[in-house]
Design an enzyme around this catalytic site. Sequence first.
Site, PDB file in Angstrom:
ATOM      1  N   GLU A 129       0.668  -1.320   0.018  1.00  0.00           N
ATOM      2  CA  GLU A 129      -0.065  -0.152  -0.179  1.00  0.00           C
ATOM      3  C   GLU A 129       0.808   1.265  -0.046  1.00  0.00           C
ATOM      4  OE1 GLU A 129      -2.117   0.280   3.684  1.00  0.00           O
ATOM      5  OE2 GLU A 129      -2.954   2.006   3.252  1.00  0.00           O
ATOM      6  N   ASP A 134      -1.087  -1.113   5.909  1.00  0.00           N
ATOM      7  CA  ASP A 134      -0.923  -0.657   7.329  1.00  0.00           C
ATOM      8  C   ASP A 134      -2.046  -1.286   7.959  1.00  0.00           C
ATOM      9  OD1 ASP A 134       0.971   1.263   6.199  1.00  0.00           O
ATOM     10  OD2 ASP A 134      -0.598   3.018   6.074  1.00  0.00           O
ATOM     11  N   ASP A 160      -4.034  -0.279   9.856  1.00  0.00           N
ATOM     12  CA  ASP A 160      -5.133   0.912  10.048  1.00  0.00           C
ATOM     13  C   ASP A 160      -6.473   0.526   9.354  1.00  0.00           C
ATOM     14  OD1 ASP A 160      -4.646   1.698   7.695  1.00  0.00           O
ATOM     15  OD2 ASP A 160      -3.805   3.782   8.455  1.00  0.00           O
ATOM     16  N   ASP A 202      -7.816   1.958   6.620  1.00  0.00           N
ATOM     17  CA  ASP A 202      -7.509   2.240   5.424  1.00  0.00           C
ATOM     18  C   ASP A 202      -6.866   0.812   4.848  1.00  0.00           C
ATOM     19  OD1 ASP A 202      -8.743   4.462   5.132  1.00  0.00           O
ATOM     20  OD2 ASP A 202      -6.664   5.768   4.657  1.00  0.00           O
TER      21      ASP A 202
END
Length: 649
Positions: free
Chosen positions: A424, A501, A503, A505
């Site tokens: 990403e 990540d 998180d 997203d």
Amino acid sequence: MSYTAQSIEVLKGLDPVRHRPGMYTRTDSPLHIIQEIIDNAADEALAGFCKRLDVTLHQDQSVSVRDDGRGIPVEIHPAEGVPTVEVVFTHLHAGGKFNKNDGDSAYRFSGGLHGVGVSVTNALSTRLEVEVTRDGARYRMAFSGGAVIEPLEKTGDAPKKAGGTWVRAWPDAQFFDSPQISLTDLERLLRSKAVLLPGLEVSLAVEGGETRTWRFSQGMQQYLAGQIQDELAAPLFAAEKYAPAHDENFPQGAGAAWALCWTLEGALARESYVNLIPTTAGGTHEAGLRQAAFEAVKSFCEHHALLPKGVKLAAEDVFSRMSFVLAARMLDPSFQGQTKERLNSRDAVALMLRMVRDPLELWLGERPEAAKKIAELAIRAAQSRARAGQKVEKRKQSGVAILPGKLSDCQSEDISRNELFLVEGDSAGGSAKSGRDKETQAILPLRGKVLNTWEIEPGSLFANREVHDIAVALGIDPHLPEADDAALANLRYGKVVIMTDADVDGSHIRVLLCTLFYRHFPKLVEHGHLYFAQPPLYRLDVPGQGKSRPLRKIYALDEAEREAALDKLRLEKVKPESVGISRFKGLGEMNPEQLWETTMCPDTRRLMRVRLPLAAEAGPVMNMLMSKNEAAGRRAWMEENGALVGAEE
Ligand code: 28G
């Protein structure tokens, strides 16, 4: 405080164990709480005070253990105000965990399976009796469900020099799936103690049945020789090495003992331990041993110019015919997996490399004829690997596709070793590109959000640039679940790793990529090629200490690693309050070396293989999850079931 009041307080302390025993031990059978008792006796032997360790499996399924060590201290514990032996059996984390700062203490390297100690055994037993012999006297006490029911009393005199501990526990059947203790497992455990503690006599008596004894005066060397039936390529190599005081990198006493050998054919024998605890699923110490063997043999080959032109050794070539027993000794080992039988302490790789590589290289150098045999084995393995790779390579080149420009491909042609990382963001992609192993790891950075392809026709898929690039890099075309395995014939990587990540997203991108693979490349998922990388969850910022120690960043994959890192820092006299702990935000925060070590290096990373249930079951769920008009249901489902799709590698 009256005795009863005090035992109530102690009981409170063990309450969590009885409420959620699975958090503290394995609950399939009582073996593991019995193992805690045996481990304590073995630790006393490791400290050099025992000649024997005797275990009896009684007919009522209770187990008794006897050692002839110093006896658990009975004096009043200064901090707790009760006899030390009572503290050992009633306080969580009592036992091996304390006293780690004392450089001489053998207890620094002791470890119950989870380092929780024998109080867990006590909490989960209907009854537990202890007898101690020391200082010219005998003592005993008894517990029930972890509470004192018969306080410590002196029961008689003993010869001045006599010492020892005897414990009998009656595991409480309500806490275990089965109350039976497997005799084979118990035997294996006791035999391994005898192997790892040379000279110790270990016995197992089955009440009303037979008694077995083990003693290995030559320890693991003798044991490994006995396990191997096939012809050895070279003599067996056994040695041990531990870090000295004031070592720059490792705590005093950390290190390993090992025995290893190479056979031309036949079954391998491989066993590893950490602080005398079996690690049946291997882990980072085995990875370090493998790396050490690889580097030593490779260096021997280079010195003697043994490598034929075009042959490149890989670690697996050296390792694939190697048998071994490895006993690592380290502070705060941390374990992983459902049954905690795999070591995942990252520094074990470097520790084993440091301890084993040079002694092995020296050993090889001293017996060049034997070493050449080992080198030949490895070279042969490398050559047959290269031949297998070439076949695939021909296929690979027959394609006409031009690889996407932003793909940083790997050099190896061995599909089974090659890995594609889907990363990403460009910045993480850059770190991954410089941190990776160019030989086997390829990087494809993804920009922004990936298209939700759930409702896209296969024919229009390639209109999306990102999807097109992924498919071309992989070398395969979209296909239906009914397709045969030929759909993967041109697959260019054995592992496809989604690295995002930790998180919201990141997890969104994961879901979208999973959707793409599940819907349009189902064979890839079915054959287990798809993985999630697991970047660390925590970052520890350690302030600089004087000139010698600059500011450091330490990454921890999970809570256990975070705590282990803090423990280690405490030993270095770093104040825990001075360490900044933040939940890790993104891959982009790490430099290439850190990204390599935590997330990409096959020896130290943690991958999760993506497994999906059968299409028939998964279809409706996926439809609910991925259709455009199902956003609410999607969120609820993911919160509940998010963990179900993966399993540790
Ligand atoms: C038979 C079944 C299980 C054990 C000992 C001996 C000592 C000990 C055990 O000390 C508290 C922690 C570290 C000192 C230690 C005796 C030093 C001097 C011991 C066992 C205090 C525990 N004298 N033998 N624990 N230590 N055998 N067998 O449990 O700092 S446990």
